[in-house]
Design a protein around this motif. Structure first.
Motif, short mmCIF file in Angstrom:
data_model
loop_
_atom_site.label_atom_id
_atom_site.label_comp_id
_atom_site.label_asym_id
_atom_site.label_seq_id
_atom_site.Cartn_x
_atom_site.Cartn_y
_atom_site.Cartn_z
N LYS A 1 0.83 -1.21 0.00
CA LYS A 1 0.00 0.00 0.00
C LYS A 1 0.86 1.26 0.00
O LYS A 1 0.52 2.25 -0.64
N LEU A 2 1.99 1.20 0.71
CA LEU A 2 2.90 2.34 0.73
C LEU A 2 3.50 2.58 -0.65
O LEU A 2 3.59 3.73 -1.12
N VAL A 3 3.91 1.50 -1.33
CA VAL A 3 4.45 1.63 -2.69
C VAL A 3 3.41 2.23 -3.62
O VAL A 3 3.70 3.16 -4.39
N GLU A 4 2.20 1.70 -3.55
CA GLU A 4 1.14 2.17 -4.45
C GLU A 4 0.76 3.61 -4.17
O GLU A 4 0.32 4.33 -5.07
N SER A 5 0.94 4.06 -2.93
CA SER A 5 0.64 5.44 -2.58
C SER A 5 1.75 6.39 -3.04
O SER A 5 1.48 7.46 -3.59
N CYS A 6 3.00 5.98 -2.81
CA CYS A 6 4.13 6.86 -3.15
C CYS A 6 4.47 6.84 -4.64
O CYS A 6 4.89 7.86 -5.20
N ARG B 1 18.58 8.18 -7.08
CA ARG B 1 17.64 7.94 -5.98
C ARG B 1 16.42 8.83 -6.15
O ARG B 1 16.53 10.04 -6.28
N LEU B 2 15.25 8.20 -6.14
CA LEU B 2 13.98 8.91 -6.16
C LEU B 2 13.41 8.91 -4.74
O LEU B 2 13.61 7.95 -4.00
N THR B 3 12.71 9.98 -4.39
CA THR B 3 12.10 10.06 -3.07
C THR B 3 10.67 10.55 -3.21
O THR B 3 10.41 11.59 -3.81
N SER B 4 9.75 9.76 -2.66
CA SER B 4 8.34 10.12 -2.65
C SER B 4 7.75 9.64 -1.33
O SER B 4 7.77 8.44 -1.05
N GLY B 5 7.25 10.56 -0.54
CA GLY B 5 6.70 10.18 0.75
C GLY B 5 7.74 9.51 1.62
O GLY B 5 8.85 10.00 1.79
N ARG B 6 7.42 8.32 2.12
CA ARG B 6 8.33 7.59 3.00
C ARG B 6 9.14 6.53 2.27
O ARG B 6 9.76 5.68 2.90
N ASP C 1 10.78 -5.59 -11.71
CA ASP C 1 9.98 -5.71 -10.48
C ASP C 1 10.31 -4.56 -9.54
O ASP C 1 11.47 -4.16 -9.41
N LEU C 2 9.28 -4.06 -8.89
CA LEU C 2 9.47 -3.07 -7.83
C LEU C 2 9.36 -3.81 -6.51
O LEU C 2 8.30 -4.34 -6.17
N VAL C 3 10.47 -3.88 -5.78
CA VAL C 3 10.53 -4.70 -4.57
C VAL C 3 10.90 -3.84 -3.36
O VAL C 3 11.50 -2.77 -3.49
N VAL C 4 10.54 -4.35 -2.19
CA VAL C 4 10.99 -3.79 -0.92
C VAL C 4 11.83 -4.87 -0.24
O VAL C 4 11.30 -5.91 0.13
N PRO C 5 13.15 -4.67 -0.11
CA PRO C 5 14.01 -5.69 0.51
C PRO C 5 13.98 -5.58 2.04
O PRO C 5 13.57 -4.55 2.59
N ASN C 6 14.41 -6.64 2.70
CA ASN C 6 14.60 -6.50 4.15
C ASN C 6 15.88 -5.71 4.42
O ASN C 6 16.65 -5.43 3.51
N LYS C 7 16.09 -5.36 5.66
CA LYS C 7 17.20 -4.45 5.98
C LYS C 7 18.57 -5.06 5.71
O LYS C 7 19.56 -4.34 5.54
N HIS C 8 18.65 -6.40 5.68
CA HIS C 8 19.92 -7.07 5.43
C HIS C 8 20.15 -7.37 3.95
O HIS C 8 21.18 -7.93 3.58
N LEU C 9 19.18 -7.01 3.10
CA LEU C 9 19.25 -7.22 1.66
C LEU C 9 19.39 -8.71 1.32
O LEU C 9 20.00 -9.08 0.31
N THR C 10 18.81 -9.57 2.15
CA THR C 10 18.88 -11.01 1.93
C THR C 10 17.59 -11.58 1.35
O THR C 10 17.51 -12.77 1.05
N GLY C 11 16.55 -10.76 1.23
CA GLY C 11 15.28 -11.22 0.70
C GLY C 11 14.35 -10.05 0.49
O GLY C 11 14.69 -8.90 0.79
N TYR C 12 13.14 -10.35 -0.02
CA TYR C 12 12.19 -9.30 -0.34
C TYR C 12 10.93 -9.43 0.51
O TYR C 12 10.37 -10.52 0.65
N ILE C 13 10.49 -8.32 1.08
CA ILE C 13 9.27 -8.29 1.88
C ILE C 13 8.05 -8.15 0.97
O ILE C 13 7.01 -8.74 1.22
N CYS C 14 8.21 -7.36 -0.08
CA CYS C 14 7.10 -7.04 -0.96
C CYS C 14 7.61 -6.99 -2.40
O CYS C 14 8.74 -6.57 -2.64
N ARG C 15 6.77 -7.42 -3.35
CA ARG C 15 7.17 -7.42 -4.75
C ARG C 15 5.96 -7.08 -5.63
O ARG C 15 4.88 -7.63 -5.45
N ILE C 16 6.18 -6.18 -6.60
CA ILE C 16 5.19 -5.90 -7.63
C ILE C 16 5.86 -6.14 -8.98
O ILE C 16 6.81 -5.43 -9.34
N SER C 17 5.39 -7.15 -9.70
CA SER C 17 5.91 -7.42 -11.04
C SER C 17 5.25 -6.46 -12.01
O SER C 17 4.04 -6.54 -12.24
N LEU C 18 6.03 -5.57 -12.62
CA LEU C 18 5.44 -4.57 -13.49
C LEU C 18 4.94 -5.18 -14.80
O LEU C 18 3.96 -4.70 -15.38
#
Length: 217
Positions: free
Chosen positions: A10-15, A89-94, A165-182
């Motif tokens: 939801k954050l990705v879709e908003s920003c 680097r792009l920045t939109s919202g959080r 894909d637009l992804v949100v990785p975890n803080k250790h960059l070892t995996g993805y929390i969220c993924r949107i396949s464009l």
């Protein structure tokens, strides 16, 4: 925020709303298409392979930067931690958004100091459920998370992306929390790309001019 996959989505879709994501995907398709032709026009055969990746990277950044400017999204070009290269680097919202090539959709993002710093607040609720100790306090108010556009060329078609894909990785960059396949989100763009014929640009052969026996010229 409980840092679930749905919340990040939801954050990705908003920003970065759907019209922005569609334009970004078109930009990737364009960048992949023009990069090989640029290399063929400006570099000899032995050098084209080596420069294609950097040429494609530059064209992708140009396309993404242009899309961001049209959508009134802030962009910054910043040096990495050792100053050997720059990243967009792009920045939109959080959400910060960067671009990174990976070998496959499941391949983790390459470790780099600047990526780790940008992802420092990327909490993962699933890790908490799995009792993985994160030792994380609540992120400061207004802190930003990292999202990434990952991509790679198609096998046998270096002028087309295999995925974006637009992804949100975890803080250790070892995996993805969220993924949107464009490509899945915008199948018409993928279909248009796949219907384009393969372009083969042959180099013009060098022909030596023969002398006319009668005139000597």
């Amino acid at each position: 925020m409980r840092y679930t996959e749905e919340e990040y989505r939801k954050l990705v879709e908003s920003c970065y709303p759907a019209d922005f994501r569609a334009d970004v995907l078109k930009g990737f398709v364009t960048a992949y298409r023009v990069a090989p032709d640029h290399c063929k026009r400006h570099f000899d055969e032995p050098d084209r392979h080596d420069v294609l990746g950097m040429t494609r990277r530059g064209r992708i950044h140009q396309e993404v930067r242009g899309v961001a400017n049209r959508h009134k999204i802030d962009t910054r070009d910043e040096a990495n931690s050792i100053g050997s290269s720059h990243y967009l680097r792009l920045t939109s919202g959080r959400l910060n958004l960067i671009v990174c090539a990976t070998a496959s959709p499941k391949t983790r993002i390459r470790r780099a100091v600047f990526r780790e710093m940008l992802a420092i607040f990327n909490r993962d609720a699933q890790q908490d459920l799995n009792f993985v100790q994160q030792n994380d306090s609540e992120p400061p108010k207004g802190s930003r998370f990292l999202s990434v556009l990952i991509h790679a060329p198609r096998r046998g078609r270096r002028d087309q992306p295999a995925f974006v894909d637009l992804v949100v990785p975890n803080k250790h960059l070892t995996g993805y929390i969220c993924r949107i396949s464009l490509f899945k989100e915008f199948p018409n763009i993928a279909q248009d790309m796949l219907q384009r014929p393969t372009r083969v640009t042959a180099a013009k052969p060098y022909l030596r001019k023969r002398k006319d026996k009668a005139t000597g010229e």
